[in-house]
Design an enzyme around this catalytic site. Structure first.
Site, PDB file in Angstrom:
ATOM      1  N   ASN A  86       0.419  -8.184   0.271  1.00 20.75           N
ATOM      2  CA  ASN A  86      -0.764  -8.993   0.503  1.00 20.75           C
ATOM      3  C   ASN A  86      -0.375 -10.404   0.924  1.00 20.75           C
ATOM      4  OD1 ASN A  86      -2.922  -7.174  -0.602  1.00 20.75           O
ATOM      5  ND2 ASN A  86      -1.585  -7.244  -2.386  1.00 20.75           N
ATOM      6  N   CYS A 126       0.852  -1.195   0.000  1.00 26.99           N
ATOM      7  CA  CYS A 126       0.000   0.000   0.000  1.00 26.99           C
ATOM      8  C   CYS A 126       0.886   1.242   0.000  1.00 26.99           C
ATOM      9  CB  CYS A 126      -0.929   0.039   1.194  1.00 26.99           C
ATOM     10  SG  CYS A 126      -1.932   1.557   1.246  1.00 26.99           S
TER      11      CYS A 126
END
Lengths: 292, 292
Positions: free
Chosen positions: B239, B230
């Site tokens: 992730n 992010c």
């Protein structure tokens, strides 16, 4: 569950599987860990220096460690000579290893599982006579990289044998990271250990611990920074990182006695000492409470 | 629970947070994923190329993808212009993001959470009129790197609002890896999403999924190889890796429709494409069933 007991294994299991570091650095690591609040440290192993050069200075390391009251220090030993050395310098918690997989035991220890169990049976009285305890670590309990799945009944048989022979404590080792939540449930429904030792080879380290907590296990090995692996097992990566374990447990309201910030500082120092990026997310990102 | 639905997010969420890769490589990644048996793929986002240069070629990528029957492809959009672009090229599953943290929403989207909720309310009918569905992804649901813990009641309030405004589906995003098993239980006891999106920033990725499974959640995002992170959140890492999720689920006897070996092959190719070591243990070590 309100508290969990962590045994910090970086000084022995961790460093044994890294490039050798100086004696000073080993002593400093153990003493730094002693300052985190951790109550148990696997300090050294007494093995032949040709087999494990990383532990050749075990006597000197232990002589120089600042032994703190209230901390339980343990040593791993492979045979009678190792046991004598460990007991002579004052260890009162002795660990021995046997592999549930016969193939792994032969590759690791150059004998069958059965022969190793006989060795342990003859070592145990010697250790007890010195007033020390024997912990039997059952390696490859959750699977073997050569044989595959290990029948939980085989592990249960080994546990029954060593308990009958006088073992004080039992640990299950996830030697090459083959444990998963499903395998933890399968094995622990057949036989219960005192302590669990997980690797994070396939990302399941904390999921395994979560599963074991749910089954009532309260003792875990962990290695600061995730230092270490297994030299005899191709593809194996490091132990679960102590700071990742402590971070999850404290967030659950489970006490470990450990100061997480101090522990992360030790991981930072260890990373510099080893000169490689350690596989610990909490070391990289900090705890979830560390805001921008 | 016998099956879980995985949405593969590497082509959008993953690549959006990596150095830009050529259009050919993006198309090849999506088509390779389509061959793994995965049933849902977040393919692209329709955002301004100055904001997210990695997605500047979204139209061309989508035009060239070999769209397979039985696979649900979705697109993320930030505003009306993005929605119009996505709908014009045939997307029927549209995702929008709002952050539970007002500070994070302002940093990410340059407006308050409330303003974003108003935007979503006005976008939803437009999307529905085109015969498409709206999924609202509630970012920072498990904590914000600027504000810290997010009250589950605040997330529940956002969910109630967007459901009232017509949202078809709700996802909770663990934007900077602040989710833990404890936070998953806390939030899900207040409000339930359709889908969960976890990061593995602090090692808890699979432990979080295990907890959510226990609470009955059956839909998860994951990114092959653990691609992505992010950009707006300091300290965030990738992730959860799809192959690590699938490996754990299959071992539990939970079907995903995915061929794990093919998925690992895609991760290997993706690693070469990106030219960096991806944070996936199952990519490194292989599944536990891969013996020496």
């Amino acid at each position: 569950m309100t508290s969990v007991s962590i045994r910090e294994v970086a000084p022995r299991d961790g460093l044994q599987n890294e490039e050798p570091v100086p004696t000073d650095a080993k002593v400093a690591l153990i003493d730094a860990l002693s300052g985190t609040g951790v109550r148990r440290i696997e300090a050294v192993s007494f093995v032949h220096p040709k087999a494990i050069p990383q532990m050749a200075d075990a006597d000197e390391v232990w002589a120089r460690v600042d032994r703190r009251p209230g901390i339980r220090y343990s040593a791993l030993i492979p045979n009678t000579r190792g046991a004598q050395r460990a007991l002579a310098v004052g260890f009162r918690e002795i660990e021995v290893v046997v592999s549930a997989s016969d193939t792994h035991n032969r590759r690791n220890l150059n004998r069958s599982t059965e022969e190793s169990l006989d060795d342990i049976a003859s070592l145990t009285p010697l250790i007890h006579e010195a007033g020390a305890t024997v912990e039997v670590i059952v390696a490859t309990s959750f699977g073997c990289p050569f044989e595959g799945d290990i029948d939980p009944d085989r592990v249960a048989g080994i546990v029954a044998r060593v308990r009958a022979d006088g073992a004080d404590r039992i640990a299950f080792g996830d030697t090459t990271g083959m444990a998963t939540p499903r395998r933890v449930r399968d094995l622990l429904s057949a036989v219960r250990p005192d302590l669990l030792h997980f690797h994070n080879t396939r990302g399941t380290g904390l999921a395994n611990i979560l599963t074991a907590l749910d089954l009532g296990v309260t003792e875990f090995d962990a290695s600061v920074g995730g230092i270490g692996g297994c030299p005899y097992a191709p593809g194996a990566s490091g132990n679960v990182a102590t700071e990742e374990v402590v971070h999850m447990l404290h967030d659950m309201g489970i006490d470990t006695g450990i100061d997480l910030d101090r522990l992360i500082s030790v991981a930072e120092t260890a990373e510099k000492m080893l000169g490689r990026t350690l596989p610990s997310g909490v070391l990289r990102a900090g705890p979830r409470t560390r805001l921008v």
